[in-house]
Design an enzyme around this catalytic site. Structure first.
Site, mmCIF file in Angstrom:
data_model
loop_
_atom_site.group_PDB
_atom_site.id
_atom_site.type_symbol
_atom_site.label_atom_id
_atom_site.label_comp_id
_atom_site.label_asym_id
_atom_site.label_seq_id
_atom_site.Cartn_x
_atom_site.Cartn_y
_atom_site.Cartn_z
ATOM 1 N N LYS B 121 -33.661 35.862 -31.920
ATOM 2 C CA LYS B 121 -32.946 34.835 -32.947
ATOM 3 C C LYS B 121 -32.911 35.657 -34.313
ATOM 4 C CE LYS B 121 -35.196 31.398 -30.146
ATOM 5 N NZ LYS B 121 -35.975 32.169 -29.150
ATOM 6 N N ASP B 166 -50.571 36.058 -39.843
ATOM 7 C CA ASP B 166 -50.714 34.766 -39.104
ATOM 8 C C ASP B 166 -50.037 33.896 -40.033
ATOM 9 O OD1 ASP B 166 -51.569 32.318 -38.311
ATOM 10 O OD2 ASP B 166 -53.616 32.946 -38.244
ATOM 11 N N CYS B 234 -39.692 27.017 -25.362
ATOM 12 C CA CYS B 234 -39.155 27.140 -23.854
ATOM 13 C C CYS B 234 -40.029 26.607 -22.872
ATOM 14 C CB CYS B 234 -38.755 28.593 -23.639
ATOM 15 S SG CYS B 234 -40.097 29.781 -23.865
#
Lengths: 149, 306
Positions: B121, B166, B234
């Site tokens: 992306k 993170d 997904c």
């Protein structure tokens, strides 16, 4: 650690691009230039203020005795390059992309030094022409067995 | 029964209750996906590149809902010259959806891609921006940066800064768009060969939910008023989709925006699962089922910070 590249060395690279490859300076103007370890030169966006980046933009040159263009750079700016181009045929392209040096038997109209290697209008990347051999300059991580071209 | 068959069967049993046509859903789950790709317009003109590709793949088909997505009959486009020079990027069709629903906010702006590796992306957005603006491409795992960096290089992306943090401890950073393509159980990729290794258990969903809420929570905290946040996974699992969005909108000043893509058949987010009810606003989220468009499964939500 990346630092902003001084204007003197930016000009040096831009002049080299014009002289060696015919790239107009205006094509290289709207970038911020950085220098990192091993004299690697990057073009990229502005620096982040509060976080140390792993990398910025694209590595385009390595400064040695003369600037050495990267395959990344020649692939991206290939459309603006007008000289020191070596055109390969299908077999040569397959061999070059797999990392081999080439020993073309035809006469090449290029000045010894770094060249852009091309197959039709697809810019494969960097090579070094010494008058008899095209020394492969594509990074090992990019070597690839080409099945379709 | 083979382990992979067992996983497929488990998915069909768990989610058939949510779909309009369980038979078509089950058939789609068993059908392998064809290879899809998009053209990287940073490296050339779309029509010219497509013409070159058609020299050896005359069966390339266009995708009706995405003007820069194609399906190939070949399964090894990764060994094409166009791939080598960065003119194409092999990517699942559903994975191209998040950038398509934020076309209006990406132009010349600052984008923070919270979980960027391997860069599908990120590179898609860089292409849409034509290398203008600024993408901060973050990932939390050093091992994944190699593939991210490799794809940015191959596609000629100059407007990205790569960070290794993170995201839950990422310094507050103002951006116009926060993209949270969260790690998930990946059940929606079941049509890809060996996509997932085992059937997940309830405790696995809980683990993913916690991670996803943490990431989206952080994006919502640092987002300035008026900015856009996109959340995607997904997976089919409502625990990782609607539940995450429902809890976020209950706890942050954000609203869910209506989204849609012309020609793409979608379903609304579900509001009840396993006896738990979610905020009605989650109906505005987008679910993509494999049998509707012959794709993977996908979930995406677009939020606006108030």
């Amino acid at each position: 650690m990346l630092r902003i590249l001084d204007s003197e060395r930016i000009s040096l690279i831009q002049e080299y691009c014009l002289e060696r490859f015919g790239i107009n300076q205006e094509k290289l103007e709207n970038y911020r230039w950085y220098i990192g370890s091993k004299n690697r030169i990057y073009i990229g966006p502005e620096e982040l203020k509060r976080i140390k980046p792993e990398s910025i933009g694209l590595c385009v040159f390595r400064l040695d005795k003369t600037p050495k263009p990267t395959t990344n750079f020649l692939q991206l700016f290939g459309r603006y390059i007008t000289k020191n181009i070596i055109e390969l045929d299908d077999n040569e392209t397959i061999n070059y992309c797999s990392g081999k040096d080439l020993n073309p038997e035809r006469k090449l109209d290029v000045v010894p030094g770094f060249v852009m290697v091309r197959h039709k209008d697809r810019f494969l990347g960097c090579g070094h022409w010494n008058g008899s051999l095209i020394k492969n300059q594509i990074p090992k991580s990019r070597f690839c067995k080409i099945n379709f071209l | 029964m083979e382990p992979f068959q067992t996983i497929r069967q488990g998915i069909i049993e768990r989610y058939s209750v949510l779909v309009d046509n369980p038979t078509e859903f089950a058939e789609a789950i068993h059908k392998p996906l064809e290879q899809s790709f998009r053209i990287n317009t940073l490296k050339g003109d779309k029509e010219n590149i497509l013409e070159q590709l058609k020299n050896y793949d005359s069966e390339i088909t266009e995708v009706p809902w995405n003007d820069n997505a194609y399906v190939s009959q070949l399964n090894n486009l990764g060994s094409s010259l166009e791939h080598f020079v960065g003119q194409i990027y092999i990517q699942e069709l559903t994975s191209m959806i998040p950038p398509l629903i934020v076309k209006d906010v990406i132009d010349n702006n600052t984008i923070l891609d919270c979980c960027a590796a391997p860069g599908s992306k990120t590179t898609q957005i860089a292409g849409m921006m034509q290398n203008r603006g600024h993408i901060i491409a973050n990932d939390s795992r050093h091992a994944r940066l190699k593939s991210l960096r490799g794809n940015l290089d191959r596609l000629g992306v100059t407007n990205a800064t790569v960070t290794l943090r993170d995201f839950k401890s990422f310094p507050n950073t103002e951006a116009d768009l926060y993209l949270v393509d969260a790690p998930c159980s990946s059940e929606g990729t079941i049509r890809k060969k060996n996509a997932i290794a085992r059937m997940w258990k309830e405790k696995d969903y809980k683990r993913f939910t916690k991670l996803q809420k943490g990431l989206l929570n952080k994006a919502c905290e640092m987002a300035p008023s008026g900015s856009t946040i996109v959340y995607s996974t997904c997976t089919f699992s409502p625990e990782e989709n609607e539940r995450v969005i429902s809890e976020i909108i209950d706890n942050h000043p954000v609203k869910v925006e209506n989204i849609g893509i012309n020609g793409l058949k979608t379903s609304p987010g579900i509001t009840e699962w396993n006896g738990k009810r979610y905020n009605k606003e989650v109906e505005k989220c987008m679910r993509i089922w494999p049998h509707h468009n012959d794709t993977d499964a996908f979930f995406v939500a677009r939020l606006e910070k108030c």
